[in-house]
Design an enzyme around this catalytic site. Structure first.
Site, PDB file in Angstrom:
ATOM      1  N   ARG A  46       4.012   1.220   3.298  1.00  0.00           N
ATOM      2  CA  ARG A  46       4.119  -0.028   4.102  1.00  0.00           C
ATOM      3  C   ARG A  46       5.362  -0.370   4.088  1.00  0.00           C
ATOM      4  O   ARG A  46       6.131  -0.387   3.085  1.00  0.00           O
ATOM      5  CB  ARG A  46       2.991  -1.132   3.634  1.00  0.00           C
ATOM      6  CG  ARG A  46       1.528  -0.889   4.158  1.00  0.00           C
ATOM      7  CD  ARG A  46       0.811  -2.221   3.726  1.00  0.00           C
ATOM      8  NE  ARG A  46       0.863  -2.488   2.469  1.00  0.00           N
ATOM      9  CZ  ARG A  46       1.352  -3.189   1.658  1.00  0.00           C
ATOM     10  NH1 ARG A  46       2.317  -3.987   2.168  1.00  0.00           N
ATOM     11  NH2 ARG A  46       1.378  -3.354   0.223  1.00  0.00           N
ATOM     12  N   TYR A 102       2.123   6.537   8.643  1.00  0.00           N
ATOM     13  CA  TYR A 102       1.769   6.095   7.238  1.00  0.00           C
ATOM     14  C   TYR A 102       0.674   5.233   7.070  1.00  0.00           C
ATOM     15  O   TYR A 102       1.146   3.841   7.381  1.00  0.00           O
ATOM     16  CB  TYR A 102       2.761   6.236   5.997  1.00  0.00           C
ATOM     17  CG  TYR A 102       2.130   6.063   4.805  1.00  0.00           C
ATOM     18  CD1 TYR A 102       1.845   7.412   3.985  1.00  0.00           C
ATOM     19  CD2 TYR A 102       1.736   4.907   4.149  1.00  0.00           C
ATOM     20  CE1 TYR A 102       1.265   7.261   2.857  1.00  0.00           C
ATOM     21  CE2 TYR A 102       1.235   4.785   2.896  1.00  0.00           C
ATOM     22  CZ  TYR A 102       0.737   6.014   2.318  1.00  0.00           C
ATOM     23  OH  TYR A 102       0.188   6.055   1.017  1.00  0.00           O
ATOM     24  N   LYS A 128      -4.805  -3.409   7.302  1.00  0.00           N
ATOM     25  CA  LYS A 128      -4.032  -4.304   7.007  1.00  0.00           C
ATOM     26  C   LYS A 128      -3.589  -5.290   8.340  1.00  0.00           C
ATOM     27  O   LYS A 128      -3.506  -6.442   8.490  1.00  0.00           O
ATOM     28  CB  LYS A 128      -2.763  -4.031   6.337  1.00  0.00           C
ATOM     29  CG  LYS A 128      -3.117  -3.465   4.852  1.00  0.00           C
ATOM     30  CD  LYS A 128      -3.746  -4.240   4.117  1.00  0.00           C
ATOM     31  CE  LYS A 128      -4.521  -3.713   2.814  1.00  0.00           C
ATOM     32  NZ  LYS A 128      -4.033  -2.996   1.647  1.00  0.00           N
ATOM     33  N   HIS A 148      -7.629  -9.956   0.872  1.00  0.00           N
ATOM     34  CA  HIS A 148      -7.343  -8.675   0.327  1.00  0.00           C
ATOM     35  C   HIS A 148      -8.205  -8.586  -0.929  1.00  0.00           C
ATOM     36  O   HIS A 148      -7.691  -8.740  -2.029  1.00  0.00           O
ATOM     37  CB  HIS A 148      -5.804  -8.546   0.207  1.00  0.00           C
ATOM     38  CG  HIS A 148      -5.253  -7.452  -0.360  1.00  0.00           C
ATOM     39  ND1 HIS A 148      -4.009  -7.202  -0.809  1.00  0.00           N
ATOM     40  CD2 HIS A 148      -5.725  -6.185  -0.046  1.00  0.00           C
ATOM     41  CE1 HIS A 148      -3.843  -5.948  -0.913  1.00  0.00           C
ATOM     42  NE2 HIS A 148      -4.910  -5.421  -0.645  1.00  0.00           N
ATOM     43  N   SER A 208      -1.522  -4.981  -4.087  1.00  0.00           N
ATOM     44  CA  SER A 208      -1.872  -3.544  -3.773  1.00  0.00           C
ATOM     45  C   SER A 208      -1.206  -2.759  -5.159  1.00  0.00           C
ATOM     46  O   SER A 208      -0.237  -2.988  -5.757  1.00  0.00           O
ATOM     47  CB  SER A 208      -0.517  -3.185  -2.841  1.00  0.00           C
ATOM     48  OG  SER A 208      -0.948  -3.698  -1.479  1.00  0.00           O
ATOM     49  N   CYS A 218      -2.980  -2.614  -7.818  1.00  0.00           N
ATOM     50  CA  CYS A 218      -3.167  -3.303  -9.117  1.00  0.00           C
ATOM     51  C   CYS A 218      -4.590  -3.087  -9.613  1.00  0.00           C
ATOM     52  O   CYS A 218      -4.807  -4.043 -10.547  1.00  0.00           O
ATOM     53  CB  CYS A 218      -2.663  -4.815  -8.737  1.00  0.00           C
ATOM     54  SG  CYS A 218      -0.812  -5.182  -8.680  1.00  0.00           S
ATOM     55  N   ASP A 256     -11.088  -3.169  -0.888  1.00  0.00           N
ATOM     56  CA  ASP A 256      -9.764  -3.578  -0.178  1.00  0.00           C
ATOM     57  C   ASP A 256      -9.817  -4.735   0.543  1.00  0.00           C
ATOM     58  O   ASP A 256      -8.912  -5.662   0.421  1.00  0.00           O
ATOM     59  CB  ASP A 256      -9.173  -2.440   0.637  1.00  0.00           C
ATOM     60  CG  ASP A 256      -7.433  -2.642   0.547  1.00  0.00           C
ATOM     61  OD1 ASP A 256      -6.812  -2.974  -0.465  1.00  0.00           O
ATOM     62  OD2 ASP A 256      -6.964  -2.904   1.650  1.00  0.00           O
ATOM     63  N   ARG A 269      -2.360   9.205  -1.424  1.00  0.00           N
ATOM     64  CA  ARG A 269      -3.781   8.435  -1.304  1.00  0.00           C
ATOM     65  C   ARG A 269      -4.676   9.353  -0.884  1.00  0.00           C
ATOM     66  O   ARG A 269      -4.515  10.402  -0.435  1.00  0.00           O
ATOM     67  CB  ARG A 269      -3.685   7.416  -0.009  1.00  0.00           C
ATOM     68  CG  ARG A 269      -2.455   6.414  -0.340  1.00  0.00           C
ATOM     69  CD  ARG A 269      -3.264   5.062  -0.750  1.00  0.00           C
ATOM     70  NE  ARG A 269      -2.013   4.091  -1.101  1.00  0.00           N
ATOM     71  CZ  ARG A 269      -2.524   2.761  -1.464  1.00  0.00           C
ATOM     72  NH1 ARG A 269      -4.008   2.311  -1.544  1.00  0.00           N
ATOM     73  NH2 ARG A 269      -1.656   1.929  -2.038  1.00  0.00           N
TER      74      ARG A 269
END
Ligand code: GTP
Ligand code: SPV
Ligand code: MN
Length: 595
Positions: free
Chosen positions: A69, A197, A206, A226, A248, A250, A277, A378
């Site tokens: 991002r 991406y 998001k 989130h 993100s 974590c 998420d 990912r």
């Protein structure tokens, strides 16, 4: 597929601007998806992997300049800058539309525009919100088919209504200098250009389910967060649900799918994953807070995922998965990433995420440029393929939340776990969250930054107003969840993580749930309630003693006072929309620390 004039007129308008050669409607059928996969393989956009080992799995590599991002190029375009606040990038809608128009004009010439009708949430449920994404990328289509609920039934559910989120994505030239991820909350519109991406282009995720949804949630009295959602099943069959907001990369996906440590497994404890998420939260008729996961799949971090850290995630990726920016093992036609196992493909059989031959013997942990897989590589995998997916995953009303957990990566300061005094203090704890930055966003990695509620990059309006919304929601929930903070990432003097983490995090979750049921005492400290070390069960842990736990739970006044100063600076940066209540809580924290 629809007669909805709002939809058809908008598509006409977008097509007139982008000028695709053809327009294809995505109907959600497997036949169409199969044809698109074949087409993507024929152009090299996808690589079909070994179908015996990894059925229906594919590999994709993004452009080298397009791997995460881009927060610096993400905009909230509200009529006034004040509405977007100081934490978001802002541009006036007219100005941004004009700028984008230039970039989109003719950008789909020679290409196909795909029309993806999708739902965030189960189609037809009270929680569901609909979107249409227009894109010129097959990769985006195939990812959206996994991450969201796509098909004609979405258009049927929408009917003649204009109540849907418009999303336009064009790859254009994948030009970093002209990359824009833009949101127009008042217009229900998202426009993304010059990226291919993840969070930049899968507009349901998001952009919609957090930025636009947070804006709608404030207006309509609910919350878009989130957060992962997990259920803990006790040996007696009882289930309790926890949501957790970590920034993100974590640990949300890992926590959401955790496998209980042996001591708990043999007693019959289980963990069920509802989401990894994003959570949409509403007050239920029973006065509790209820959560749904609006997504349909996982866009998870590959590196570090292995049979020990997260076997459920690994199993989920064994079929129907798109891998992005991992290593291609050309001998077996499979994939590999750092932390998968100790058997990377050997030179001659390995292609790195950039598409170049990769020599694993040159790998140096400290030098990211020697990685085979990108640190933010990912997997896109179906939730229904997850071995521990919750039976409530498709529930129309969601699951009742007992505890909300905040957390971040902090080498020092934050203890393993603490509980806030009440909802208001808990909202404050969320507002002061901080974490070391990761590869999930472009920019420096490992720098501590404040990331309130793990939403810093995802609030679709003024951060101060968002905090006020949290405070307001507390007053609307007769029986609110208790709010906690965790930190799995404290390190020793050599920089090693002290807490084993992963499955063993259940030990902390069980303390949290015991607190929710008033079944365990705690120590009142300046920052909140901290466990008594004996109450964190360490049975079966080799390297953790009672003293280790004491150390993990310690609250160092000096470093907290330093944090308070940093929080003051951050609040000043958020600006004059910071609720007075948050300043009161900050003053109270400082007073307790200096007492
Ligand atoms: P996003 O998808 O970016 O929102 O990330 P996420 O929050 O879902 O993070 P994820 O679970 O994918 O974990 C990211 C990284 O943190 C991986 O490399 C994990 O191996 C690591 N990690 C996750 N949980 C733990 C933990 O309990 N302890 C330690 N030390 N590392 C962890
Ligand atoms: C995150 O960065 O928090 C993610 C990955 O979940 S992305 O979809 O790229 O935002
Ligand atoms: Mn995320």
């Amino acid at each position: 597929m629809t007669n909805n004039k709002h939809v058809l007129n908008w598509i006409d308008e977008m097509a007139a601007m982008t000028k695709p050669d053809r327009i294809v409607w995505i109907d959600g059928t497997n036949e169409q998806a199969e044809a698109l996969r074949a087409e993507a393989c024929s152009t090299g956009e996808l690589i079909k992997l070994n179908q015996e080992v990894l059925p229906n799995c594919y590999l994709h590599r993004t452009a080298v300049n397009d791997v995460a991002r881009v927060e610096g190029r993400t905009y909230i375009c509200t009529p006034t800058k004040e509405e977007a606040g100081n934490i978001n990038n802002w541009m006036a809608p007219d100005e941004m539309y004009a700028k984008l128009k230039k970039l989109y004009t003719g950008s789909m010439k020679g290409r196909t525009m795909y029309v993806i009708p999708y739902s965030m949430g189960v189609v037809g449920s009270d929680f569901a919100k609909y979107g249409i994404e227009l894109t010129d990328s097959i990769y985006v289509v195939l990812n959206m088919l996994i991450m969201t609920r796509v098909g004609k039934n979405v258009l049927d559910a929408l009917g003649d209504s204009a109540d849907y989120i418009k999303g336009l994505h064009a790859r254009a030239d994948i030009d970093e200098e002209n990359r824009y991820i833009t949101h127009f909350p008042q217009d229900n519109t998202i426009m993304s250009v010059n990226s291919g991406y993840g969070g930049n282009v899968l507009l349901g995720k998001k952009c919609f389910a957090l930025r636009i949804a947070s804006y709608l949630g404030r207006k309509e009295g609910w919350m878009a967060e989130h957060m992962l959602i997990l259920g803990v099943k006790y040996p007696n069959g009882e289930k309790k649900y926890i949501t957790a907001a970590f920034p993100s990369a974590c640990g949300k996906t890992n926590l959401a799918m955790l496998i209980p440590p042996e001591v708990y497994k043999k007693q019959g404890y289980e963990v069920e994953c509802v989401g990894d998420d994003i959570a949409w939260l509403r007050v239920g008729e029973d006065g509790r807070l209820w959560a749904v996961n609006p997504e349909n799949g996982f866009f998870g971090v590959a590196p570090g995922t292995n049979n020990k850290s997260n076997p459920n995630a690994l199993a989920t990726t064994m079929r129907d998965t798109i891998f992005t920016n991992v290593v291609h093992d050309t001998k077996n036609n499979t994939v590999w990433w750092e932390g998968l196992n100790d058997n990377p493909p050997m030179p001659g059989n390995a292609i790195d995420w950039k598409g170049n031959p990769w020599d694993c013997t040159k790998y140096d942990k400290k030098d990211k440029s020697t990685c085979g897989a990108h640190p933010n590589s990912r997997f896109t995998a179906l939730a229904e393929n997850c071995p521990c997916i919750s039976p409530e995953f498709n529930s129309l009303k969601g699951v009742p939340v007992s505890a909300i957990v905040f957390g971040g990566r902090r080498a020092k300061t934050a203890p393993l776990v603490y509980q806030s005094f009440d909802w208001q203090h808990g909202s404050f704890v969320g507002s002061i969250m901080a974490s070391e930055t990761t590869a999930a966003a472009a920019g420096a990695v490992g720098v501590v930054r404040r990331d309130p509620m793990a939403m810093r990059p995802f609030v679709g309006y003024n951060m101060g107003d968002y905090w006020q919304h949290w405070l307001n929601m507390g007053k609307k929930i007769p029986n609110p969840p208790k709010i906690f903070h965790v930190n799995w990432f404290r390190t020793d003097d050599e920089g090693h993580f002290i807490w084993p983490g992963f499955g063993d995090n259940l030990r902390v979750l069980l303390w949290i749930l015991a607190r929710c049921d008033d079944k365990v005492d705690a120590v009142k400290t300046a920052i909140g309630y901290v466990p008594m070390a004996e109450d964190i069960n360490i049975e079966g842990l080799d390297d953790v003693t009672l003293d280790t736990v004491k150390d993990l739970l310690s609250v160092d006044t000096e470093s907290w006072l330093a944090d308070v100063e940093n929080i003051k600076e951050f609040y000043a940066q958020v600006g004059d929309h910071v609720p007075a209540t948050m300043y009161d809580e900050l003053a109270a924290l400082e007073a307790r620390l200096t007492k």
